[in-house]
Design a protein around this motif. Sequence first.
Motif, mmCIF file in Angstrom:
data_model
loop_
_atom_site.group_PDB
_atom_site.id
_atom_site.type_symbol
_atom_site.label_atom_id
_atom_site.label_comp_id
_atom_site.label_asym_id
_atom_site.label_seq_id
_atom_site.Cartn_x
_atom_site.Cartn_y
_atom_site.Cartn_z
ATOM 1 N N MET A 152 0.820 -1.211 0.000
ATOM 2 C CA MET A 152 0.000 0.000 0.000
ATOM 3 C C MET A 152 0.853 1.260 0.000
ATOM 4 O O MET A 152 0.457 2.285 -0.576
ATOM 5 N N ALA A 153 2.027 1.198 0.632
ATOM 6 C CA ALA A 153 2.944 2.343 0.583
ATOM 7 C C ALA A 153 3.407 2.579 -0.843
ATOM 8 O O ALA A 153 3.588 3.722 -1.278
ATOM 9 N N ALA A 154 3.592 1.484 -1.589
ATOM 10 C CA ALA A 154 4.012 1.603 -2.977
ATOM 11 C C ALA A 154 2.942 2.291 -3.822
ATOM 12 O O ALA A 154 3.247 2.975 -4.803
ATOM 13 N N PHE A 155 1.672 2.146 -3.425
ATOM 14 C CA PHE A 155 0.584 2.801 -4.149
ATOM 15 C C PHE A 155 0.515 4.297 -3.846
ATOM 16 O O PHE A 155 -0.268 5.024 -4.442
ATOM 17 N N ASN A 156 1.344 4.743 -2.875
ATOM 18 C CA ASN A 156 1.424 6.162 -2.531
ATOM 19 C C ASN A 156 0.074 6.736 -2.082
ATOM 20 O O ASN A 156 -0.316 7.834 -2.465
ATOM 21 N N LEU A 157 -0.625 6.008 -1.233
ATOM 22 C CA LEU A 157 -1.937 6.424 -0.747
ATOM 23 C C LEU A 157 -1.815 7.535 0.294
ATOM 24 O O LEU A 157 -0.845 7.598 1.039
ATOM 25 N N GLU A 158 -2.817 8.390 0.340
ATOM 26 C CA GLU A 158 -2.895 9.394 1.398
ATOM 27 C C GLU A 158 -3.028 8.661 2.734
ATOM 28 O O GLU A 158 -3.633 7.600 2.814
ATOM 29 N N LYS A 159 -2.440 9.216 3.799
ATOM 30 C CA LYS A 159 -2.270 8.448 5.040
ATOM 31 C C LYS A 159 -3.588 7.970 5.661
ATOM 32 O O LYS A 159 -3.651 6.848 6.186
ATOM 33 N N SER A 160 -4.651 8.768 5.617
ATOM 34 C CA SER A 160 -5.918 8.327 6.193
ATOM 35 C C SER A 160 -6.531 7.192 5.376
ATOM 36 O O SER A 160 -7.123 6.264 5.925
ATOM 37 N N LEU A 211 -3.295 10.774 17.091
ATOM 38 C CA LEU A 211 -2.840 12.094 17.528
ATOM 39 C C LEU A 211 -1.450 12.403 16.967
ATOM 40 O O LEU A 211 -1.177 13.524 16.529
ATOM 41 N N CYS A 212 -0.586 11.395 16.984
ATOM 42 C CA CYS A 212 0.768 11.566 16.432
ATOM 43 C C CYS A 212 0.714 11.804 14.925
ATOM 44 O O CYS A 212 1.447 12.642 14.386
ATOM 45 N N LEU A 213 -0.172 11.062 14.240
ATOM 46 C CA LEU A 213 -0.269 11.169 12.782
ATOM 47 C C LEU A 213 -0.719 12.556 12.340
ATOM 48 O O LEU A 213 -0.349 13.025 11.263
ATOM 49 N N ASN A 214 -1.541 13.215 13.158
ATOM 50 C CA ASN A 214 -2.029 14.547 12.809
ATOM 51 C C ASN A 214 -0.895 15.559 12.684
ATOM 52 O O ASN A 214 -1.056 16.609 12.073
ATOM 53 N N LYS A 215 0.254 15.228 13.264
ATOM 54 C CA LYS A 215 1.404 16.133 13.235
ATOM 55 C C LYS A 215 2.468 15.697 12.230
ATOM 56 O O LYS A 215 3.544 16.280 12.174
ATOM 57 N N ASN A 220 6.551 12.487 5.137
ATOM 58 C CA ASN A 220 7.183 11.870 6.298
ATOM 59 C C ASN A 220 6.484 10.579 6.708
ATOM 60 O O ASN A 220 7.122 9.650 7.203
ATOM 61 N N PHE A 221 5.165 10.531 6.491
ATOM 62 C CA PHE A 221 4.418 9.313 6.798
ATOM 63 C C PHE A 221 4.938 8.134 5.986
ATOM 64 O O PHE A 221 5.171 7.041 6.502
ATOM 65 N N LYS A 222 5.139 8.371 4.687
ATOM 66 C CA LYS A 222 5.639 7.289 3.833
ATOM 67 C C LYS A 222 7.063 6.888 4.245
ATOM 68 O O LYS A 222 7.396 5.699 4.278
#
Length: 250
Positions: A152-160, A211-215, A220-222
């Motif tokens: 799924m990371a390879a698909f470059n999806l938005e984090k939510s 809460l951490c993800l909101n920041k 950076n998520f990927k």
Amino acid sequence: MKHIQVTFLILALIAEVIGTIGGFGSSVFFVPIANFYFDFQTVLGITAIFHVVSNLSKIALFRKGIDKKLILYIGVPAVLFVIVGGVLSKFLRVTLLELFLGVFLVALSLLFIIKKDLIIKPNKKEAIIGGTLSGFIAGVVGTGGAIRGLTMAAFNLEKSVFIATSAIIDFGVDLSRTVVYFLNGYIKIEILIYIPFLVIIGILGTYLGKLCLNKISQDNFKKISLGLILVIGIVTIIKSALDYYNLTHL
């Protein structure tokens, strides 16, 4: 098991927070942690139960971001093959499978870290392969979320979208393997005392992770997801190599 292992529960909470931030679930951390406290078959059983609750929490908190196409292409093969893997878990040599999993995760995570612009389009073939591998490995060794996360990371999806879609797929996978593990005798009476605590940990850990993800930015998520998968792969290789050495030198 005469008393509750408090350290185990604290580590389970940390695993849940990190798993939520990484987007691929806590089992990649939870399974190695649980291995220090329980035998491997019990680990499979308690992980499956824990994840059913954990993923319900993620679905509730991230429900707005769901990719129905990936649920179909990744989720259906994952659910089917987790059943196959769960049944075969009684007969396969887990150490070698863990070693293969570690090498696979290290190789592919490094590929996507080095090739930063490499993006796999969400095509049916790639999604089905990723779902099949993640489901089968989850059934056999207790954790396939890193493979699904890598896909799924390879698909470059938005984090939510990434987390919500992954959670729904994982829920189907864990519910299916819970039934298989129960029939295999992996879910033992003595672990049931942990279930109420793990329910609370699943909800709290998911909330703290959100809460951490909101920041954290999308880029950076990927990077965090791929970096965690790389670390998981390295740790898996070391652990499986040591286990194999111990088995062959007894």
